[in-house]
Design a protein around this motif. Structure first.
Motif, PDB file in Angstrom:
ATOM      1  N   ASP A   1      -9.832  -8.369   3.395  1.00 12.91           N
ATOM      2  CA  ASP A   1      -9.722  -8.502   4.843  1.00 12.91           C
ATOM      3  C   ASP A   1      -8.702  -7.480   5.331  1.00 12.91           C
ATOM      4  O   ASP A   1      -7.494  -7.708   5.261  1.00 12.91           O
ATOM      5  CB  ASP A   1      -9.280  -9.929   5.189  1.00 12.91           C
ATOM      6  CG  ASP A   1      -9.338 -10.195   6.673  1.00 12.91           C
ATOM      7  OD1 ASP A   1      -9.782  -9.303   7.411  1.00 12.91           O
ATOM      8  OD2 ASP A   1      -8.944 -11.293   7.096  1.00 12.91           O
ATOM      9  N   TYR A   2      -9.204  -6.344   5.845  1.00 13.39           N
ATOM     10  CA  TYR A   2      -8.309  -5.251   6.214  1.00 13.39           C
ATOM     11  C   TYR A   2      -8.397  -4.876   7.691  1.00 13.39           C
ATOM     12  O   TYR A   2      -7.894  -3.830   8.086  1.00 13.39           O
ATOM     13  CB  TYR A   2      -8.634  -4.010   5.372  1.00 13.39           C
ATOM     14  CG  TYR A   2      -8.318  -4.172   3.905  1.00 13.39           C
ATOM     15  CD1 TYR A   2      -7.011  -4.353   3.470  1.00 13.39           C
ATOM     16  CD2 TYR A   2      -9.330  -4.143   2.954  1.00 13.39           C
ATOM     17  CE1 TYR A   2      -6.715  -4.499   2.127  1.00 13.39           C
ATOM     18  CE2 TYR A   2      -9.038  -4.287   1.599  1.00 13.39           C
ATOM     19  CZ  TYR A   2      -7.731  -4.460   1.190  1.00 13.39           C
ATOM     20  OH  TYR A   2      -7.435  -4.599  -0.142  1.00 13.39           O
ATOM     21  N   ASP A   3      -9.033  -5.699   8.512  1.00 10.82           N
ATOM     22  CA  ASP A   3      -9.095  -5.315   9.921  1.00 10.82           C
ATOM     23  C   ASP A   3      -7.707  -5.431  10.541  1.00 10.82           C
ATOM     24  O   ASP A   3      -6.779  -6.000   9.969  1.00 10.82           O
ATOM     25  CB  ASP A   3     -10.133  -6.138  10.678  1.00 10.82           C
ATOM     26  CG  ASP A   3      -9.766  -7.614  10.788  1.00 10.82           C
ATOM     27  OD1 ASP A   3      -8.663  -7.923  11.287  1.00 10.82           O
ATOM     28  OD2 ASP A   3     -10.582  -8.463  10.391  1.00 10.82           O
ATOM     29  N   ARG A   4      -7.560  -4.867  11.740  1.00  8.76           N
ATOM     30  CA  ARG A   4      -6.241  -4.789  12.367  1.00  8.76           C
ATOM     31  C   ARG A   4      -5.608  -6.156  12.589  1.00  8.76           C
ATOM     32  O   ARG A   4      -4.394  -6.323  12.452  1.00  8.76           O
ATOM     33  CB  ARG A   4      -6.351  -4.081  13.714  1.00  8.76           C
ATOM     34  CG  ARG A   4      -6.605  -2.604  13.594  1.00  8.76           C
ATOM     35  CD  ARG A   4      -6.666  -2.006  14.986  1.00  8.76           C
ATOM     36  NE  ARG A   4      -7.262  -0.688  14.926  1.00  8.76           N
ATOM     37  CZ  ARG A   4      -7.603   0.004  15.980  1.00  8.76           C
ATOM     38  NH1 ARG A   4      -7.417  -0.515  17.190  1.00  8.76           N
ATOM     39  NH2 ARG A   4      -8.127   1.198  15.870  1.00  8.76           N
ATOM     40  N   GLY A   5      -6.436  -7.113  12.963  1.00  9.90           N
ATOM     41  CA  GLY A   5      -5.897  -8.451  13.185  1.00  9.90           C
ATOM     42  C   GLY A   5      -5.249  -9.008  11.941  1.00  9.90           C
ATOM     43  O   GLY A   5      -4.150  -9.569  11.991  1.00  9.90           O
ATOM     44  N   ALA A   6      -5.928  -8.854  10.800  1.00  9.59           N
ATOM     45  CA  ALA A   6      -5.380  -9.353   9.536  1.00  9.59           C
ATOM     46  C   ALA A   6      -4.125  -8.596   9.144  1.00  9.59           C
ATOM     47  O   ALA A   6      -3.131  -9.192   8.704  1.00  9.59           O
ATOM     48  CB  ALA A   6      -6.433  -9.237   8.437  1.00  9.59           C
ATOM     49  N   GLN A   7      -4.144  -7.276   9.309  1.00  9.06           N
ATOM     50  CA  GLN A   7      -2.963  -6.476   8.964  1.00  9.06           C
ATOM     51  C   GLN A   7      -1.779  -6.847   9.862  1.00  9.06           C
ATOM     52  O   GLN A   7      -0.625  -6.924   9.404  1.00  9.06           O
ATOM     53  CB  GLN A   7      -3.271  -4.982   9.100  1.00  9.06           C
ATOM     54  CG  GLN A   7      -4.367  -4.458   8.174  1.00  9.06           C
ATOM     55  CD  GLN A   7      -3.893  -4.225   6.749  1.00  9.06           C
ATOM     56  OE1 GLN A   7      -3.163  -5.042   6.184  1.00  9.06           O
ATOM     57  NE2 GLN A   7      -4.307  -3.117   6.151  1.00  9.06           N
TER      58      GLN A   7
ATOM     59  N   SER B   1      -0.454   6.899  13.134  1.00  4.09           N
ATOM     60  CA  SER B   1      -1.850   7.165  12.802  1.00  4.09           C
ATOM     61  C   SER B   1      -2.602   5.886  12.449  1.00  4.09           C
ATOM     62  O   SER B   1      -2.678   4.955  13.250  1.00  4.09           O
ATOM     63  CB  SER B   1      -1.917   8.189  11.664  1.00  4.09           C
ATOM     64  OG  SER B   1      -3.245   8.613  11.445  1.00  4.09           O
ATOM     65  N   PHE B   2      -3.151   5.794  11.235  1.00  5.67           N
ATOM     66  CA  PHE B   2      -3.850   4.602  10.768  1.00  5.67           C
ATOM     67  C   PHE B   2      -2.973   3.363  10.911  1.00  5.67           C
ATOM     68  O   PHE B   2      -3.442   2.285  11.274  1.00  5.67           O
ATOM     69  CB  PHE B   2      -4.278   4.827   9.309  1.00  5.67           C
ATOM     70  CG  PHE B   2      -4.453   3.582   8.492  1.00  5.67           C
ATOM     71  CD1 PHE B   2      -5.575   2.785   8.645  1.00  5.67           C
ATOM     72  CD2 PHE B   2      -3.495   3.214   7.548  1.00  5.67           C
ATOM     73  CE1 PHE B   2      -5.732   1.632   7.877  1.00  5.67           C
ATOM     74  CE2 PHE B   2      -3.653   2.083   6.778  1.00  5.67           C
ATOM     75  CZ  PHE B   2      -4.776   1.275   6.944  1.00  5.67           C
ATOM     76  N   GLY B   3      -1.685   3.508  10.663  1.00  3.60           N
ATOM     77  CA  GLY B   3      -0.758   2.380  10.804  1.00  3.60           C
ATOM     78  C   GLY B   3      -0.468   2.019  12.238  1.00  3.60           C
ATOM     79  O   GLY B   3       0.118   0.965  12.508  1.00  3.60           O
ATOM     80  N   GLY B   4      -0.883   2.884  13.186  1.00  5.51           N
ATOM     81  CA  GLY B   4      -0.690   2.572  14.592  1.00  5.51           C
ATOM     82  C   GLY B   4      -1.567   1.428  15.063  1.00  5.51           C
ATOM     83  O   GLY B   4      -1.189   0.694  15.987  1.00  5.51           O
ATOM     84  N   GLY B   5      -2.737   1.257  14.448  1.00  3.73           N
ATOM     85  CA  GLY B   5      -3.621   0.151  14.817  1.00  3.73           C
ATOM     86  C   GLY B   5      -2.986  -1.203  14.541  1.00  3.73           C
ATOM     87  O   GLY B   5      -2.845  -2.033  15.453  1.00  3.73           O
ATOM     88  N   PRO B   6      -2.570  -1.483  13.293  1.00  6.68           N
ATOM     89  CA  PRO B   6      -1.868  -2.738  13.017  1.00  6.68           C
ATOM     90  C   PRO B   6      -0.583  -2.906  13.819  1.00  6.68           C
ATOM     91  O   PRO B   6      -0.235  -4.017  14.222  1.00  6.68           O
ATOM     92  CB  PRO B   6      -1.582  -2.645  11.515  1.00  6.68           C
ATOM     93  CG  PRO B   6      -2.652  -1.757  10.986  1.00  6.68           C
ATOM     94  CD  PRO B   6      -2.897  -0.752  12.059  1.00  6.68           C
ATOM     95  N   ALA B   7       0.145  -1.786  14.066  1.00  3.48           N
ATOM     96  CA  ALA B   7       1.385  -1.871  14.839  1.00  3.48           C
ATOM     97  C   ALA B   7       1.099  -2.317  16.273  1.00  3.48           C
ATOM     98  O   ALA B   7       1.763  -3.216  16.808  1.00  3.48           O
ATOM     99  CB  ALA B   7       2.095  -0.518  14.839  1.00  3.48           C
ATOM    100  N   ALA B   8       0.112  -1.687  16.919  1.00  6.38           N
ATOM    101  CA  ALA B   8      -0.255  -2.070  18.279  1.00  6.38           C
ATOM    102  C   ALA B   8      -0.800  -3.493  18.313  1.00  6.38           C
ATOM    103  O   ALA B   8      -0.482  -4.276  19.225  1.00  6.38           O
ATOM    104  CB  ALA B   8      -1.283  -1.091  18.838  1.00  6.38           C
ATOM    105  N   GLU B   9      -1.597  -3.843  17.326  1.00  8.43           N
ATOM    106  CA  GLU B   9      -2.170  -5.185  17.268  1.00  8.43           C
ATOM    107  C   GLU B   9      -1.072  -6.237  17.122  1.00  8.43           C
ATOM    108  O   GLU B   9      -1.103  -7.285  17.788  1.00  8.43           O
ATOM    109  CB  GLU B   9      -3.153  -5.285  16.097  1.00  8.43           C
ATOM    110  CG  GLU B   9      -3.931  -6.583  16.030  1.00  8.43           C
ATOM    111  CD  GLU B   9      -4.987  -6.708  17.119  1.00  8.43           C
ATOM    112  OE1 GLU B   9      -5.336  -7.856  17.456  1.00  8.43           O
ATOM    113  OE2 GLU B   9      -5.460  -5.684  17.610  1.00  8.43           O
ATOM    114  N   ALA B  10      -0.090  -5.971  16.277  1.00  6.50           N
ATOM    115  CA  ALA B  10       1.019  -6.913  16.102  1.00  6.50           C
ATOM    116  C   ALA B  10       1.790  -7.088  17.405  1.00  6.50           C
ATOM    117  O   ALA B  10       2.173  -8.204  17.783  1.00  6.50           O
ATOM    118  CB  ALA B  10       1.954  -6.422  14.999  1.00  6.50           C
ATOM    119  N   ALA B  11       2.021  -5.982  18.118  1.00  8.33           N
ATOM    120  CA  ALA B  11       2.737  -6.056  19.388  1.00  8.33           C
ATOM    121  C   ALA B  11       1.945  -6.845  20.417  1.00  8.33           C
ATOM    122  O   ALA B  11       2.530  -7.595  21.221  1.00  8.33           O
ATOM    123  CB  ALA B  11       3.033  -4.649  19.899  1.00  8.33           C
TER     124      ALA B  11
END
Length: 321
Positions: A110-116, A138-148
């Motif tokens: 499970d690697y989608d942004r929500g899970a990350q 970059s790629f880590g910006g998706g999980p970062a934005a999602e967490a915020a």
């Protein structure tokens, strides 16, 4: 003539088998180490959520926590090369996002942004941090934005460096590559020949930089380190088709959601970025109230490496209380 043609045809037919076999043997011989025995002594492992994170920390232990995520196929070691100036007043925690670096692979793939993003919050909880800042590249910006977006009330400051958010990207249509990557054997050969090929690490970094000479052998050596871990090639091969062709449900895919980011937000972009071109940065700035966009002239997709001193200066100023 006929024998020559038959021989030539046989060689051509055998090439994929020989190449695949060579790559498989290379991976088998290369992946010699377990995560715990090979991890840099400067970092540590932390169980959080469904994975065991590897993190590297800099700065005062009692200071405000800043989680820092990396780009595609990178890991916390690449940040550590340049991060120290930003961490004198804050507690920087550079994170290996699964399945990269020394963090364990996600058990349910499970690697989608929500899970990350949920994993990042689990890590924040494990660190005892009720509120955090986040820096995502970059790629880590998706999980970062999602967490915020999941918990804006817990975010102190947010920094997104050329985040690969894909807000205006067309949906990926199934094609030949998607079909091929669905076969685990092909996916492993593909990853072994590209993302995990030690011969291509420096040239791979250079492709993301405006000046290819900015990609040093020191950087390439750092990126290479985790490819020697047992099972790493297979884990990345399982992740890749999900990243390229899977759905990315989450708040960060909804443009309207970004109006919720009312904390101080800094966007950093290179004006020569061909991976996430600058118009994406200007569009993102328009979505986030009060956000600030810093454009670095002559810089590509890796500002923290191409223009380390300037990026660290920006981080220090933004993350300071």
């Amino acid at each position: 003539m006929l024998r020559a043609r038959v021989a030539a045809a046989g060689i051509l037919a055998a090439l994929p088998v020989l190449l695949g076999g060579g790559l498989a043997l290379n991976v088998h011989l290369r992946e010699r180490f377990e995560r715990h025995e090979a991890a840099p002594s400067e970092g540590r492992f932390i169980k959080a959520g469904d994975v065991e994170f590897f993190v590297q920390e800099l700065g005062p232990p009692q200071a405000a926590v800043v989680l820092i995520t990396h780009g595609l196929a990178a890991w916390s070691g690449l940040w550590r090369l340049v991060l120290e100036p930003s961490c004198r007043e804050v507690r920087c925690v550079a994170v290996d996002l699964p399945p990269f670096g020394y963090t364990s692979a996600a058990p349910a793939l499970d690697y989608d942004r929500g899970a990350q993003a949920r994993r990042l919050w689990a890590l924040a909880d494990a660190l005892g941090a009720k509120k955090i800042s986040i820096v995502g590249h970059s790629f880590g910006g998706g999980p970062a934005a999602e967490a915020a977006l999941q918990h804006p009330e817990r975010i102190i400051k947010l920094v997104l460096i050329a985040p690969a958010l894909g807000l205006d990207a067309p949906a990926s249509k199934p094609g030949l590559m998607n079909a091929l990557l669905s076969f685990p054997t092909f996916a492993r050969f593909f990853v072994a020949a590209t993302l995990a090929n030690p011969l291509f690490m420096r040239s791979g970094l250079a492709r993301f930089m405006a000046d290819p000479a900015s990609a040093t052998e020191e950087m390439a050596a750092v990126v290479r380190r985790p490819i020697y871990l047992r099972g790493r090639n297979a884990a990345v091969a399982e992740w890749l088709p999900r990243y390229l062709y899977g759905l990315e449900p989450g708040l960060s895919m909804d443009k309207a959601s970004y109006a919720r980011l009312t904390m101080p937000v800094l966007l950093i972009w290179g004006d020569q970025d061909t991976t996430t071109p600058l118009p994406q940065g200007r569009a993102l700035q328009a979505l986030i109230p009060g956000s600030r966009l810093e454009v670095l002239p002559g810089i590509g997709h890796m500002p923290q490496l191409e223009s380390a001193a300037k990026v660290q200066e920006l981080l220090v100023a933004h993350l300071a209380d």
